[in-house]
Design an enzyme around this catalytic site. Structure first.
Site, PDB file in Angstrom:
ATOM      1  N   ASP A 188       0.581  -1.227   0.047  1.00  0.00           N
ATOM      2  CA  ASP A 188       0.261  -0.146   0.033  1.00  0.00           C
ATOM      3  C   ASP A 188       0.827   1.130   0.063  1.00  0.00           C
ATOM      4  OD1 ASP A 188      -1.759  -1.848   0.102  1.00  0.00           O
ATOM      5  OD2 ASP A 188      -2.616  -1.036   1.827  1.00  0.00           O
ATOM      6  N   ALA A 189       1.564   1.486   0.247  1.00  0.00           N
ATOM      7  CA  ALA A 189       3.073   1.958   0.852  1.00  0.00           C
ATOM      8  C   ALA A 189       3.166   2.754  -0.297  1.00  0.00           C
ATOM      9  CB  ALA A 189       3.964   1.622   1.653  1.00  0.00           C
ATOM     10  N   LYS A 237     -27.145 -12.009  -4.276  1.00  0.00           N
ATOM     11  CA  LYS A 237     -27.927 -11.113  -3.718  1.00  0.00           C
ATOM     12  C   LYS A 237     -27.037 -10.654  -3.098  1.00  0.00           C
ATOM     13  CE  LYS A 237     -32.546  -8.852  -3.743  1.00  0.00           C
ATOM     14  NZ  LYS A 237     -32.264  -7.479  -3.178  1.00  0.00           N
ATOM     15  N   ARG A 241     -29.834   3.652  -9.010  1.00  0.00           N
ATOM     16  CA  ARG A 241     -30.834   3.517 -10.121  1.00  0.00           C
ATOM     17  C   ARG A 241     -31.863   3.603  -9.888  1.00  0.00           C
ATOM     18  NH1 ARG A 241     -35.700  -0.946  -9.786  1.00  0.00           N
ATOM     19  NH2 ARG A 241     -36.472   0.084  -7.616  1.00  0.00           N
ATOM     20  N   GLU A 244     -23.467  -4.342  -8.023  1.00  0.00           N
ATOM     21  CA  GLU A 244     -24.176  -3.050  -6.191  1.00  0.00           C
ATOM     22  C   GLU A 244     -23.058  -2.837  -5.352  1.00  0.00           C
ATOM     23  OE1 GLU A 244     -27.260  -3.716  -5.777  1.00  0.00           O
ATOM     24  OE2 GLU A 244     -27.853  -4.124  -4.123  1.00  0.00           O
ATOM     25  N   LYS A 303     -35.077 -15.529  -0.805  1.00  0.00           N
ATOM     26  CA  LYS A 303     -34.575 -14.309   0.407  1.00  0.00           C
ATOM     27  C   LYS A 303     -33.950 -15.255   1.132  1.00  0.00           C
ATOM     28  CE  LYS A 303     -34.723 -10.066   0.757  1.00  0.00           C
ATOM     29  NZ  LYS A 303     -35.171  -8.829   0.502  1.00  0.00           N
ATOM     30  N   CYS A 313     -14.757 -13.184  41.691  1.00  0.00           N
ATOM     31  CA  CYS A 313     -13.602 -13.364  43.011  1.00  0.00           C
ATOM     32  C   CYS A 313     -13.578 -12.167  43.704  1.00  0.00           C
ATOM     33  CB  CYS A 313     -12.631 -13.454  42.224  1.00  0.00           C
ATOM     34  SG  CYS A 313     -11.871 -12.539  41.362  1.00  0.00           S
ATOM     35  N   CYS A 368     -10.110  -8.116  34.831  1.00  0.00           N
ATOM     36  CA  CYS A 368     -10.030  -8.964  36.698  1.00  0.00           C
ATOM     37  C   CYS A 368      -8.144  -9.431  36.865  1.00  0.00           C
ATOM     38  CB  CYS A 368     -10.650  -9.549  36.709  1.00  0.00           C
ATOM     39  SG  CYS A 368     -10.302 -10.872  38.296  1.00  0.00           S
ATOM     40  N   CYS A 376      -9.017 -16.117  40.096  1.00  0.00           N
ATOM     41  CA  CYS A 376     -10.245 -15.740  39.714  1.00  0.00           C
ATOM     42  C   CYS A 376     -10.820 -17.130  39.047  1.00  0.00           C
ATOM     43  CB  CYS A 376     -10.351 -14.752  38.775  1.00  0.00           C
ATOM     44  SG  CYS A 376     -12.239 -13.910  38.385  1.00  0.00           S
TER      45      CYS A 376
HETATM   46  S1  IVH Z   1     -30.358  -8.135 -11.093  1.00  0.00           S
HETATM   47  C1  IVH Z   1     -33.672  -7.291 -13.524  1.00  0.00           C
HETATM   48  N1  IVH Z   1     -28.201  -9.845  -9.484  1.00  0.00           N
HETATM   49  O1  IVH Z   1     -31.332  -6.882  -6.087  1.00  0.00           O
HETATM   50  C2  IVH Z   1     -32.272  -7.564 -12.283  1.00  0.00           C
HETATM   51  N2  IVH Z   1     -29.252  -7.783  -9.083  1.00  0.00           N
HETATM   52  O2  IVH Z   1     -34.306  -5.861  -5.645  1.00  0.00           O
HETATM   53  C3  IVH Z   1     -31.938  -6.804 -11.661  1.00  0.00           C
HETATM   54  N3  IVH Z   1     -28.834  -7.364  -6.301  1.00  0.00           N
HETATM   55  O3  IVH Z   1     -31.929  -3.926  -7.438  1.00  0.00           O
HETATM   56  C4  IVH Z   1     -30.942  -6.933 -10.829  1.00  0.00           C
HETATM   57  N4  IVH Z   1     -27.309  -8.725  -6.476  1.00  0.00           N
HETATM   58  O4  IVH Z   1     -29.363  -3.518  -6.378  1.00  0.00           O
HETATM   59  C5  IVH Z   1     -28.988  -8.439 -10.089  1.00  0.00           C
HETATM   60  N5  IVH Z   1     -26.775 -10.825  -8.095  1.00  0.00           N
HETATM   61  C6  IVH Z   1     -27.714 -10.098  -8.430  1.00  0.00           C
HETATM   62  C7  IVH Z   1     -27.897  -9.091  -7.206  1.00  0.00           C
HETATM   63  C8  IVH Z   1     -28.951  -8.092  -7.488  1.00  0.00           C
HETATM   64  C9  IVH Z   1     -28.412  -7.899  -5.925  1.00  0.00           C
HETATM   65  C10 IVH Z   1     -29.702  -6.111  -6.248  1.00  0.00           C
HETATM   66  C11 IVH Z   1     -29.709  -4.929  -7.020  1.00  0.00           C
HETATM   67  C12 IVH Z   1     -31.364  -4.555  -7.527  1.00  0.00           C
HETATM   68  C13 IVH Z   1     -32.218  -5.455  -6.261  1.00  0.00           C
HETATM   69  C14 IVH Z   1     -33.663  -6.452  -7.220  1.00  0.00           C
END
Ligand code: IVH
Length: 662
Positions: free
Chosen positions: A31-32, A114, A135, A171, A311, A408, A423, A428
């Protein structure tokens, strides 16, 4: 040299090292060294402004703040995803896809994590980053170009052969480590805390001052494209492959699944992985892999029919703190623990959360009776993120850590630079077990046959309670334990007896005084010569010993000042502990300090250490200006780099052997 050429060279180098660091995760320079190149470029650009460029690596440092964000219209709308929460809901999705396409065969899906952050679109023209936008509502977003340009994880220029114009979607997120550190520093400054890494990432991108974004350690994974000129692709897996070839970060933990069963496996596997990832994911995204089919499926109400977010259960919850109690750990650390109204988080009932230390409680102003926001993410110990102050009734009670150990009754000390109170009591019960295990271990009193298991058994059976009790053991007491045969009992008694002759250094180390490792114990023994002098030394006198600073001196001083410790020491000595005369140190490496890093071809670390010490040298854990040699093996750690920077001699095992005269 030609200034323009010099600037171009520096930029090329910085782009390259940025790629090594962020994309390949395999840096070639420290890094340096990177910072040094950056400063060189910055100086040149300041001196010769006519050579400025909008994609120069110096933009990573952050442009001047804006008054407000410009609006940007996305050429193609940025859609959002429909959710599934159960296996059934995913299977319904799969059925819908097949019905819509009028097929009965299995659909091939691309499964991705996700990421829990915020979506951005980054536009490259002629391979150069020209715009980045959030977005927003999917149609219009905010222009966050200057902020996104500060992110090392996003290339300012593409590599290889790329389309003239390319929209990358992905993302932006914040790693858990940086999220924690950010909240910690905000708590210290009395600033409002971020509830989770997603909010922290969003707050850091939607930030009018790019210099602040630059400090936030944001990260990025691309998962798709918007418009791409003159590039025809047929699969989502190809989309990800192409992004990679241009030097854009994508998550490698993806899977093409040919059967819904495999998708479910990916989901379950990811759910397990979630705990160990350095960033947060809130589910998996399942996409029809074939882009032609995606097109046929189209979208409905802003969500594509070709993808779904499956999810995970939430990792956050709100609950009430019913009580705060103190736990005493192995090193005597007093940890305040919140006893919570039980609440289910991601399938686990949570009824306790660590509050870490008093500082943390004060900074977050956590009180008994508070309603709090808790998370159980990344690691298993649930944490109180923040207090929901709207829920205060006025009946909440402040908490203060006790000044004496609840186990203790000994004193509690908190070193200046440490947040943890400990402590100091030698006996203890909470500390005793680990202390005893340390006391008898190799390098300390070295009592063979007295391992962790037997120590635990003895404590449980109350055969021993203190260190000194070990010297009162007899065959009757030992035989009363489970599975103790006559022969091994005699051996153990023999080993205990033998351990009474010990060097002062080993004995000091065995006591388990905080911050007193083997080296410090040796230094103390060499400097003072006997226990009496050490136990009576003032912090100032202790600080005179080589390598002992104020913190260590204070720790030694308070150890010997403690009444209970004094009694235990007297007791130990009365059992006939005798200090061996220490040999005068000699050898060709007298006064030389070595640091070990990496795996050596033939010696183990212990062996190398012994050789060094037998020759009068010292082994230290970290590299400093006082280090004479760094003995480096395979896969050396950061010590290697530090040594390089400090210009310390780095030697291989072969060279080491030569020095030994082998
Ligand atoms: S695809 C139509 N792939 O989830 C396609 N989205 O609820 C939409 N997200 O706005 C995006 N990981 O912010 C896609 N592997 C992934 C994702 C992803 C996170 C988020 C993204 C999107 C939201 C949709």
């Amino acid at each position: 040299m030609d200034i323009k050429k010099q600037i171009q060279d520096l930029r090329k180098k910085l782009h390259y090292h940025n790629y090594r660091y962020y994309i390949l995760d395999d840096p070639e320079i420290s890094d340096a060294q990177y910072d040094k190149l950056m400063r060189e470029l910055e100086t040149l650009e300041e001196k010769y402004p006519k050579f400025q460029s909008p994609t120069s690596p110096t933009v990573r440092l952050g442009a001047p703040p804006l008054d407000k964000f410009k609006k940007v219209e996305h050429r193609l709308p940025m859609l959002s995803l429909a959710n599934a929460f159960t296996e059934e809901e995913f299977l319904d999705f799969d059925e819908r896809v097949k019905r819509f396409l009028k097929v009965t065969h299995d659909i091939v899906y691309m499964c991705e994590f996700k990421m829990d952050g915020l979506a951005v679109e980054i536009v490259y023209e002629d391979g150069k980053l020209i715009q980045a936008a959030t977005r927003g509502d999917g149609i219009m977003g905010e222009d966050v170009t200057q902020n996104v340009k500060t992110m090392g994880a996003i290339p300012l220029e593409l590599r290889g052969k790329y389309p003239n114009r390319l929209e990358v979607r992905g993302e932006v997120f914040m790693g858990l480590k940086f999220f924690k550190a950010l909240n910690e520093s905000r708590a210290e400054k009395g600033l409002p805390l971020f509830a989770n890494p997603r909010n922290a990432a969003a707050g850091s991108v939607r930030q009018l001052d790019p210099k602040i974004t630059a400090e936030r350690h944001l990260d990025f994974f691309a998962y798709g494209m918007g418009e791409r000129e003159g590039l025809s692709l047929s699969l989502q897996s190809e989309v990800l492959e192409h992004l990679k070839t241009w030097g854009i970060k994508t998550n490698s933990q993806v899977e093409v699944c040919e059967h819904p069963k495999d998708v479910l496996k990916f989901y379950n596997h990811s759910l397990k992985r979630r705990e160990t990832l350095p960033y947060e994911i809130d589910g998996v995204v399942i996409k029809v892999n074939d882009l032609t089919l995606q097109k046929r499926l189209g979208e409905i109400a802003k969500s594509p029919r070709w993808a779904i977010a499956y999810k995970f259960p939430a990792v956050e919850a709100t609950t009430q703190i019913q009580d705060i109690r103190v736990q005493v750990g192995r090193t005597g650390a007093l940890t305040p623990v919140a006893y919570l109204e039980p609440v289910s988080i991601a399938g686990v009932t949570v009824s306790r959360a660590t509050l870490h230390n008093q500082d943390e409680i004060d900074k977050k102003d956590i009180r008994i009776g508070d309603t709090v926001f808790i998370r159980r993410a990344g690691d298993v110990i649930p944490e109180v993120i923040k207090v929901i102050s709207d829920k205060r009734t006025g009946k909440e009670k402040k908490f203060k850590l006790p000044t004496h150990c609840p186990e203790c009754g000994s004193g509690v000390v908190q070193e200046e630079e440490e947040a943890i109170a400990r402590c100091v009591g030698i006996n203890c019960p909470a500390k005793l077990k680990q202390g005893l295990i340390h006391f008898v271990s190799k390098g300390a009193m070295d009592i063979e046959g007295l391992g962790r298991k037997i120590v635990e058994q003895m404590l449980e059976a109350r055969v021993i309670r203190h260190m000194s009790d070990i010297y009162d053991l007899n065959s009757e007491k030992i035989m009363s334990l489970e599975r103790k045969a006559e022969k091994s009992t005699q051996n153990l008694l023999q080993a205990i007896h033998a351990s009474k002759s010990v060097s002062l250094a080993r004995f000091l180390y065995a006591l388990g005084i905080r911050h007193v490792g083997e080296n410090t114990a040796k230094a103390l023994a060499d400097h003072f010569g006997n226990l009496e002098k050490i136990s009576k030394a003032s912090p100032e006198a202790l600080s005179e010993v080589q390598d002992i600073g104020a913190v260590v001196a204070e720790s030694i001083y308070s150890f010997f000042k403690d009444e209970k410790n004094k009694k235990e020491l007297d007791c130990l000595l009365s059992k006939g502990i005798m200090f061996l005369k220490s040999k005068k140190k000699s050898g060709k490496w007298l006064g030389k300090t070595f640091v070990l890093t990496g795996t050596l071809p033939t010696y183990s670390r212990e062996e190398a250490k012994k050789i060094i010490e037998d020759n009068g040298g010292k082994v230290s854990a970290s590299v400093s200006a006082n280090t004479d040699y760094v003995l480096a093996g395979q896969a050396p750690g950061s010590k290697f780099e530090v040594a390089q920077e400090l210009g310390i001699k780095i030697i291989s095992e072969a060279e080491f052997q030569k020095m030994m005269g082998k």
